[in-house]
Design an enzyme around this catalytic site. Structure first.
Site, mmCIF file in Angstrom:
data_model
loop_
_atom_site.group_PDB
_atom_site.id
_atom_site.type_symbol
_atom_site.label_atom_id
_atom_site.label_comp_id
_atom_site.label_asym_id
_atom_site.label_seq_id
_atom_site.Cartn_x
_atom_site.Cartn_y
_atom_site.Cartn_z
ATOM 1 N N MET A 22 -0.277 -7.827 20.100
ATOM 2 C CA MET A 22 -1.323 -7.595 21.098
ATOM 3 C C MET A 22 -1.193 -6.220 21.735
ATOM 4 S SD MET A 22 -4.124 -8.908 22.137
ATOM 5 C CE MET A 22 -5.251 -8.020 23.163
ATOM 6 N N LYS B 213 -20.494 13.329 17.865
ATOM 7 C CA LYS B 213 -20.868 11.920 18.037
ATOM 8 C C LYS B 213 -19.642 11.069 18.366
ATOM 9 C CE LYS B 213 -20.461 11.537 13.051
ATOM 10 N NZ LYS B 213 -21.205 11.818 11.815
ATOM 11 N N TYR C 5 5.150 -11.480 17.515
ATOM 12 C CA TYR C 5 4.327 -12.572 17.006
ATOM 13 C C TYR C 5 4.797 -13.004 15.623
ATOM 14 C CZ TYR C 5 0.666 -11.922 20.601
ATOM 15 O OH TYR C 5 -0.048 -11.853 21.779
ATOM 16 N N ARG D 258 -27.731 6.241 2.569
ATOM 17 C CA ARG D 258 -27.417 5.815 3.934
ATOM 18 C C ARG D 258 -28.686 6.066 4.735
ATOM 19 N NH1 ARG D 258 -22.444 8.527 7.327
ATOM 20 N NH2 ARG D 258 -23.930 10.245 7.410
HETATM 21 C C1 PLP Z 1 -20.645 12.549 10.904
HETATM 22 C C2 PLP Z 1 -21.490 13.523 10.176
HETATM 23 C C3 PLP Z 1 -21.023 14.812 9.893
HETATM 24 C C4 PLP Z 1 -19.568 15.210 10.079
HETATM 25 O O1 PLP Z 1 -18.846 14.693 8.981
HETATM 26 P P1 PLP Z 1 -17.258 14.846 8.817
HETATM 27 O O2 PLP Z 1 -16.982 14.192 7.518
HETATM 28 O O3 PLP Z 1 -16.646 14.142 9.960
HETATM 29 O O4 PLP Z 1 -16.961 16.298 8.823
HETATM 30 C C5 PLP Z 1 -21.901 15.713 9.361
HETATM 31 N N1 PLP Z 1 -23.183 15.357 9.069
HETATM 32 C C6 PLP Z 1 -23.644 14.116 9.284
HETATM 33 C C7 PLP Z 1 -25.044 13.784 8.926
HETATM 34 C C8 PLP Z 1 -22.808 13.162 9.823
HETATM 35 O O5 PLP Z 1 -23.251 11.915 10.008
#
Ligand code: PLP
Length: 352
Positions: free
Chosen positions: A303, A45, A255, A139
């Site tokens: 920046m 992802k 800055y 979640r």
């Molecule tokens: C992002 C994610 C992972 C990978 O997790 P890491 O901590 O990056 O190894 C696995 N399962 C789900 C459901 C995730 O959202």
């Protein structure tokens, strides 16, 4: 407006990201080995956590990964250029008929996260899916109180999964989530079961089930010390010095001028800033590097640039490259950013 008949080739960039693809393949193989009899998949992802799907996904598949995860439906088309549809799951699941139709048309598996999503999926034709159980992260996922819901029996579940909230810590929540997930596995039929993310792999074989789902550690993240010996750095950012300057006593830098030279010094203006993931939190203790030589940051990240002290490397000149120290566990300590944030904020301006 004058339009160029042909857009000229882009001049070389002043930011580049070297990717060690052999280290990536080795990280996947190490995580697969540490998963015991379970297979390791790969979370790809967010453009492989910002590093670049097109370069990395083929390497992961070549190494042996056969289960891939994206989060958004918008990520499916890109992923399918490198991964067969039957090997791809979409974590956010189908919120509506359009999502479900897209899943069916592309052949990817939605991860069902609630009774609502299960209903949407079945009412729109259904088919193979994954099912996420919430065992304590709050979640996404079907709550434990609903694992007996009759809709569950109508799903054709390939991977039954849950996600650990604190696998990177020695938290009592890990064992509690394992126990709840085991309970859900006894109730809901599925072809395969999956609980561990990268950190979860280090918690031992009890957590591995049939499939593990590493993301962070594929890309060099070390969420638990046990993984340190197995995981290699994958991403090596470098930035060019775009100007060298001579300062005299009293000259303030960047800055808000929070650094003032106490005597003559030679400094380099380096082409990296907020938009490249180099946030101000790097400025307080940070340094860039020339090989092993540290080039301390002076003042605030300003920046698109930082200013470094070149006293330790007088040979450096405009156009030379310097290294951004991106060993993730160490960079996380220096910057205060999580290893996830360090990867995913690198930005689009690097030559990859
Ligand atoms: C992002 C994610 C992972 C990978 O997790 P890491 O901590 O990056 O190894 C696995 N399962 C789900 C459901 C995730 O959202």
């Amino acid at each position: 407006m004058n339009k160029l008949p042909e857009f000229p080739p882009e001049p070389p960039r002043t930011l580049r990201l070297r990717l060690d693809l052999e280290a990536l393949a080795q990280n996947w193989r190490a995580l697969d080995r540490l998963s015991g009899s379970a297979a390791a998949g790969a979370a790809i992802k967010a453009d492989c956590y910002g590093l670049g799907l097109s370069a990395l996904a083929p390497v992961l598949r070549e190494a042996g990964a056969r289960d891939f995860l994206v989060a958004h439906w918008s990520e499916v088309a890109g992923a399918l250029e490198y991964v067969p549809a039957a090997e791809l799951s979409v974590l956010h699941g189908p919120m509506n008929a359009a999502d479900a139709a897209f899943a069916r048309a592309t052949g990817v598996r939605p991860v069902i996260n609630s009774v609502h999503q299960a209903t949407v999926w079945i009412e729109n034709g259904g088919g193979p899916c994954d099912l996420m159980i919430d065992t304590g992260i709050n979640r996404l996922g079907l709550p434990m109180s609903e694992i007996g819901n009759e809709i569950g029996a109508k799903l054709d579940v390939e991977v039954l999964m849950s996600h650990l909230a604190s696998a990177d810590e020695d938290s009592g929540l890990n064992a509690a989530q394992l126990q709840r997930f085991t309970q859900a596995c006894a109730v809901i039929p599925a072809s395969r079961r999956s609980l561990a993310n990268s950190a979860g792999i280090a918690l031992g074989r009890d957590y591995a089930f049939d499939l593990t789902r590493p993301g962070l550690s594929l890309y060099g993240g070390v969420p638990r010390d046990e993984l340190g010996a197995h995981i290699r750095q994958v991403a090596f950012p470098q930035a060019a010095i775009i100007q060298c300057r001579k300062l005299k006593a009293g000259d303030a830098v960047g800055y808000n001028g929070i650094f003032t030279a106490s005597g003559p010094m030679r400094v380099g203006v380096v082409s990296i800033g907020y938009a490249d993931g180099f946030l101000r939190c790097w400025g307080l203790n940070g340094a860039l590097q020339h090989g092993e030589v540290l080039l301390p940051l002076l003042g605030k990240v300003s920046m698109d640039m930082v200013i470094v002290d070149l006293a330790a490397a007088p040979e450096l000149a405009e156009g030379d490259w310097v290294d951004v120290p991106y060993n993730l566990p160490d960079a996380s300590v220096t910057s205060g950013l999580s290893q996830y944030e360090l990867l995913t904020t690198l930005g689009r301006r690097f030559t990859r």
